[in-house]
Scaffold this active site. Structure first.
Site, PDB file in Angstrom:
ATOM      1  N   ARG A  13      -2.778  11.933 -36.305  1.00 37.73           N
ATOM      2  CA  ARG A  13      -3.355  12.952 -35.427  1.00 37.73           C
ATOM      3  C   ARG A  13      -4.850  13.150 -35.642  1.00 37.73           C
ATOM      4  O   ARG A  13      -5.514  13.739 -34.798  1.00 37.73           O
ATOM      5  CB  ARG A  13      -2.563  14.247 -35.541  1.00 37.73           C
ATOM      6  CG  ARG A  13      -1.146  14.041 -34.973  1.00 37.73           C
ATOM      7  CD  ARG A  13      -0.324  15.264 -34.964  1.00 37.73           C
ATOM      8  NE  ARG A  13      -0.019  15.699 -36.326  1.00 37.73           N
ATOM      9  CZ  ARG A  13       0.796  16.689 -36.610  1.00 37.73           C
ATOM     10  NH1 ARG A  13       1.389  17.355 -35.653  1.00 37.73           N
ATOM     11  NH2 ARG A  13       1.014  17.027 -37.845  1.00 37.73           N
TER      12      ARG A  13
ATOM     13  N   GLU B 100       3.348  15.015 -52.857  1.00 34.22           N
ATOM     14  CA  GLU B 100       4.249  15.925 -53.554  1.00 34.22           C
ATOM     15  C   GLU B 100       5.484  15.195 -54.070  1.00 34.22           C
ATOM     16  O   GLU B 100       5.950  15.442 -55.170  1.00 34.22           O
ATOM     17  CB  GLU B 100       4.646  17.059 -52.602  1.00 34.22           C
ATOM     18  CG  GLU B 100       5.343  18.195 -53.282  1.00 34.22           C
ATOM     19  CD  GLU B 100       5.552  19.375 -52.367  1.00 34.22           C
ATOM     20  OE1 GLU B 100       6.253  20.296 -52.783  1.00 34.22           O
ATOM     21  OE2 GLU B 100       5.022  19.370 -51.232  1.00 34.22           O
TER      22      GLU B 100
END
Length: 182
Positions: A68, A105
């Protein structure tokens, strides 16, 4: 930290053109969907014009991160009369791209930039749609700087406050269209 209030028409676009989906893609996450903004050309033009007014004019290139960051980086570069360079996921660029692997993460990711895409000494604006934890943005900055370019600022459509992303960017000036408490 202080944030500059956005003009009323930009605040209204956030309210009407950013969809909210609770528990997507996993429980506890409030997903912000930019699709309503993308399908409205008038709103998109308004946001791009406003966004261009908030970032430093002294840049040579806008570097956008897949995917994006492409959607917003190319029209922003066009509005600013600057070039655009994509940073891709691994394996998407021909030749011998420069790459950087960084921790997420839950795992790791690799991003790449085409060799010679950014000249040494170029002044670069790093751009993406969202700043959350900052891992991808920090990796993109490191990748661009490894080419000998100067990252003069980073900019995001949305910054989710409270997730530590801003802190991972160090001293790089940060510009956002919307800063939202997560």
């Amino acid at each position: 930290m202080t944030t500059t209030p956005v003009p009323p028409e930009i605040a209204e676009i956030e309210r009407t053109h950013i969809g909210l989906y609770q528990d997507f893609p996993q429980p506890g996450v409030l997903f912000r969907d930019i699709t309503p903004l993308l399908r409205d050309p008038k709103a998109m033009k308004t946001v791009i014009k406003y966004w261009a007014s908030t970032v430093p004019a002294e840049v040579d290139l806008v570097v956008g991160t897949e995917a994006r960051g492409f959607v917003f980086g190319a029209p922003l570069a066009y509005e600013m009369d600057r070039g655009f360079v994509p940073v891709r996921k691994a394996g998407k660029l021909p030749g011998k791209p420069n790459s950087l692997t960084y921790d997420l993460e839950y795992g790791s990711a690799t991003i790449e930039i085409a060799e010679n895409a950014v000249p040494k000494g170029a002044r670069v604006l790093v751009l993406d749609d969202l700043l959350a934890t900052g891992g991808t943005a920090a990796a993109t900055i490191q990748l661009v700087e490894s080419l000998g370019a100067e990252v003069v600022a980073a900019s995001f459509l949305i910054e989710l406050l409270g997730l530590g992303g801003r802190e991972k960017l160090g001293d790089i000036p940060l510009h956002t269209v919307w800063s939202i408490q997560n």
